[in-house]
Design a protein around this motif. Structure first.
Motif, PDB file in Angstrom:
ATOM      1  N   ASP A 188      27.818  54.500  83.147  1.00  0.00           N
ATOM      2  CA  ASP A 188      26.741  55.124  82.383  1.00  0.00           C
ATOM      3  C   ASP A 188      25.638  55.681  83.276  1.00  0.00           C
ATOM      4  N   ASN A 189      25.939  55.906  84.536  1.00  0.00           N
ATOM      5  CA  ASN A 189      24.971  56.494  85.465  1.00  0.00           C
ATOM      6  C   ASN A 189      25.004  58.016  85.293  1.00  0.00           C
ATOM      7  N   GLY A 190      24.065  58.544  84.519  1.00  0.00           N
ATOM      8  CA  GLY A 190      24.062  59.966  84.223  1.00  0.00           C
ATOM      9  C   GLY A 190      23.856  60.831  85.451  1.00  0.00           C
ATOM     10  N   ASP A 191      23.078  60.356  86.416  1.00  0.00           N
ATOM     11  CA  ASP A 191      22.838  61.127  87.627  1.00  0.00           C
ATOM     12  C   ASP A 191      24.121  61.281  88.443  1.00  0.00           C
ATOM     13  N   ALA A 192      24.894  60.218  88.548  1.00  0.00           N
ATOM     14  CA  ALA A 192      26.159  60.299  89.269  1.00  0.00           C
ATOM     15  C   ALA A 192      27.135  61.224  88.549  1.00  0.00           C
ATOM     16  N   HIS A 193      27.127  61.189  87.216  1.00  0.00           N
ATOM     17  CA  HIS A 193      27.977  62.113  86.463  1.00  0.00           C
ATOM     18  C   HIS A 193      27.605  63.559  86.766  1.00  0.00           C
ATOM     19  N   LEU A 194      26.318  63.839  86.865  1.00  0.00           N
ATOM     20  CA  LEU A 194      25.894  65.207  87.127  1.00  0.00           C
ATOM     21  C   LEU A 194      26.360  65.672  88.506  1.00  0.00           C
ATOM     22  N   TYR A 195      26.162  64.841  89.517  1.00  0.00           N
ATOM     23  CA  TYR A 195      26.634  65.204  90.855  1.00  0.00           C
ATOM     24  C   TYR A 195      28.141  65.432  90.861  1.00  0.00           C
ATOM     25  N   MET A 196      28.869  64.550  90.193  1.00  0.00           N
ATOM     26  CA  MET A 196      30.325  64.698  90.161  1.00  0.00           C
ATOM     27  C   MET A 196      30.719  65.970  89.419  1.00  0.00           C
TER      28      MET A 196
ATOM     29  N   GLU B 293      21.201  55.160 105.302  1.00  0.00           N
ATOM     30  CA  GLU B 293      22.181  54.330 106.011  1.00  0.00           C
ATOM     31  C   GLU B 293      21.612  52.948 106.312  1.00  0.00           C
ATOM     32  N   ARG B 294      20.368  52.908 106.759  1.00  0.00           N
ATOM     33  CA  ARG B 294      19.751  51.625 107.073  1.00  0.00           C
ATOM     34  C   ARG B 294      19.564  50.776 105.820  1.00  0.00           C
ATOM     35  N   SER B 295      19.242  51.425 104.701  1.00  0.00           N
ATOM     36  CA  SER B 295      19.073  50.691 103.450  1.00  0.00           C
ATOM     37  C   SER B 295      20.383  50.060 103.005  1.00  0.00           C
ATOM     38  N   ALA B 296      21.466  50.822 103.049  1.00  0.00           N
ATOM     39  CA  ALA B 296      22.767  50.288 102.648  1.00  0.00           C
ATOM     40  C   ALA B 296      23.164  49.124 103.538  1.00  0.00           C
ATOM     41  N   CYS B 297      22.922  49.257 104.836  1.00  0.00           N
ATOM     42  CA  CYS B 297      23.267  48.200 105.788  1.00  0.00           C
ATOM     43  C   CYS B 297      22.419  46.958 105.548  1.00  0.00           C
TER      44      CYS B 297
ATOM     45  N   LEU C 191      30.429  55.364  89.890  1.00  0.00           N
ATOM     46  CA  LEU C 191      30.830  55.502  88.498  1.00  0.00           C
ATOM     47  C   LEU C 191      31.836  54.448  88.075  1.00  0.00           C
ATOM     48  N   ALA C 192      32.614  53.947  89.015  1.00  0.00           N
ATOM     49  CA  ALA C 192      33.519  52.849  88.682  1.00  0.00           C
ATOM     50  C   ALA C 192      32.730  51.589  88.352  1.00  0.00           C
ATOM     51  N   LEU C 193      31.617  51.382  89.061  1.00  0.00           N
ATOM     52  CA  LEU C 193      30.778  50.213  88.832  1.00  0.00           C
ATOM     53  C   LEU C 193      29.805  50.414  87.673  1.00  0.00           C
ATOM     54  N   ASP C 194      29.329  51.640  87.523  1.00  0.00           N
ATOM     55  CA  ASP C 194      28.287  51.942  86.531  1.00  0.00           C
ATOM     56  C   ASP C 194      28.636  53.240  85.813  1.00  0.00           C
TER      57      ASP C 194
ATOM     58  N   GLU D 151      24.802  46.769  89.007  1.00  0.00           N
ATOM     59  CA  GLU D 151      23.705  46.615  89.963  1.00  0.00           C
ATOM     60  C   GLU D 151      24.159  46.919  91.390  1.00  0.00           C
ATOM     61  N   ASP D 152      25.418  46.648  91.686  1.00  0.00           N
ATOM     62  CA  ASP D 152      25.938  46.875  93.034  1.00  0.00           C
ATOM     63  C   ASP D 152      26.057  48.352  93.385  1.00  0.00           C
ATOM     64  N   ALA D 153      25.969  49.217  92.382  1.00  0.00           N
ATOM     65  CA  ALA D 153      26.104  50.656  92.630  1.00  0.00           C
ATOM     66  C   ALA D 153      24.868  51.258  93.292  1.00  0.00           C
ATOM     67  N   LYS D 154      23.724  50.584  93.218  1.00  0.00           N
ATOM     68  CA  LYS D 154      22.470  51.190  93.671  1.00  0.00           C
ATOM     69  C   LYS D 154      22.472  51.597  95.140  1.00  0.00           C
ATOM     70  N   PRO D 155      22.868  50.718  96.081  1.00  0.00           N
ATOM     71  CA  PRO D 155      22.847  51.163  97.479  1.00  0.00           C
ATOM     72  C   PRO D 155      23.841  52.280  97.750  1.00  0.00           C
TER      73      PRO D 155
END
Length: 296
Positions: free
Chosen positions: A195-203, A117-121, A190-193, A150-154
């Motif tokens: 090709d993020n394979g990790d996000a695909h796996l979680y989804m 949370e602190r990182s995103a903020c 996933l809307a921003l990135d 790049e904006d997807a990272k946080p």
């Protein structure tokens, strides 16, 4: 995601989050940005050494030292978004992968989520207070956030630590009720990135842990699993294991289940930064195959 219908389904949702997969993200934690050239080069080398190791027990024994190092780095610069993201990722990885004691896992996951949370903020003030904000307000902020990959990272770091915290607190219905918020972050990732394979796996996991009668979307989950495997060119053995465990078992597809797991057992585990998680995935594949006759 629709509302969780009962506590048993809610608990099953979050226990689907993979133990083996989440360790991969510890790479982010050790690649500390802005800590000086020597520390950065050292941390990058340690990252490669950890993720390329073929003995999980050795890694389990050594990781607590990195937790303390990360705490110290954050203490020295408590508003550094990269260090906070690293802390969130490393604590999430360790708690979800190696800690069996429930009370201890909760403490570590709570620290991870706090760092997330602190990182995103710190990354963007628009992302401050998402957990406490009303659901519709928080969803609107997330849906409008970012313009490029790049904006997807946080968002991903926060989603990952949030899922780890929910998993650690899966006996608390109020904690599990936060799952739609974490899933909303992944959807925006996933809307921003795409090709993020990790996000695909979680989804993939989140779409398949409920049967269709309770709002699950197994075919959407299958697409996410297949995309995660495709993006890794087949080297991500954890994705195949989760595909078999979350999708094939749910639909009682024994042929797909056994094919995927036998591919994992037969595959080489050495794959650079995927080696450690591949070793753990192969162990899980053997266990699932051994129990298949009782399940199907």
């Amino acid at each position: 995601m629709s509302r969780v219908r009962d506590a048993s389904v809610a608990a099953r949702i979050i226990t689907g989050v993979p133990r083996t997969r989440i360790l991969l993200m510890s790479a982010l934690a050790l690649a500390v940005a802005g800590c000086g050239g020597i520390v950065t080069r050292t941390s990058e080398g340690l990252t490669r050494g950890i993720l390329g190791h073929d003995d999980p027990e050795t890694v389990k024994s050594g990781m607590p030292a990195f937790l303390l190092v990360m705490d110290g780095l954050i203490e020295a610069d408590p508003d550094d978004a990269d260090r906070l993201a690293g802390g969130a990722t490393l604590y999430t990885a360790y708690a979800a992968t190696f800690v069996d004691d429930a009370a201890r896992r909760k403490r570590l996951a709570t620290r991870a989520l706090g760092y997330g949370e602190r990182s995103a903020c710190a990354e963007d003030e628009d992302l401050c207070g998402l957990r406490a904000a009303p659901f519709d307000q928080a969803s609107a902020v997330v849906a409008a956030y970012g313009d490029e990959a790049e904006d997807a990272k946080p968002l991903f770091t926060l989603a990952q630590s949030w899922l780890g915290w929910i998993k650690a607190n899966s006996d608390d219905f109020a904690a599990v009720a936060e799952l739609p918020r974490a899933q909303g972050l992944l959807e925006r990732v996933l809307a921003l990135d795409p090709d993020n394979g990790d996000a695909h796996l979680y989804m993939g996991i989140l779409e398949t842990v409920r049967p269709p009668a309770l709002g699950g979307r197994p075919e959407e989950g299958r697409k996410h699993f297949e995309r995660a495997i495709e993006l890794s060119k087949g080297t991500d053995l954890a994705a195949k294991v989760q595909f078999a465990e979350s999708y094939a078992r749910m639909l009682f597809d024994r042929e797909l289940h056994d094919r995927l797991l036998n591919e994992v057992v037969a595959a080489p585990t050495e794959a650079g930064s995927r080696t450690l998680q591949n070793v753990m995935a192969q162990e899980r594949a053997r266990a699932l195959l051994a129990s298949a006759d009782d399940y199907f």
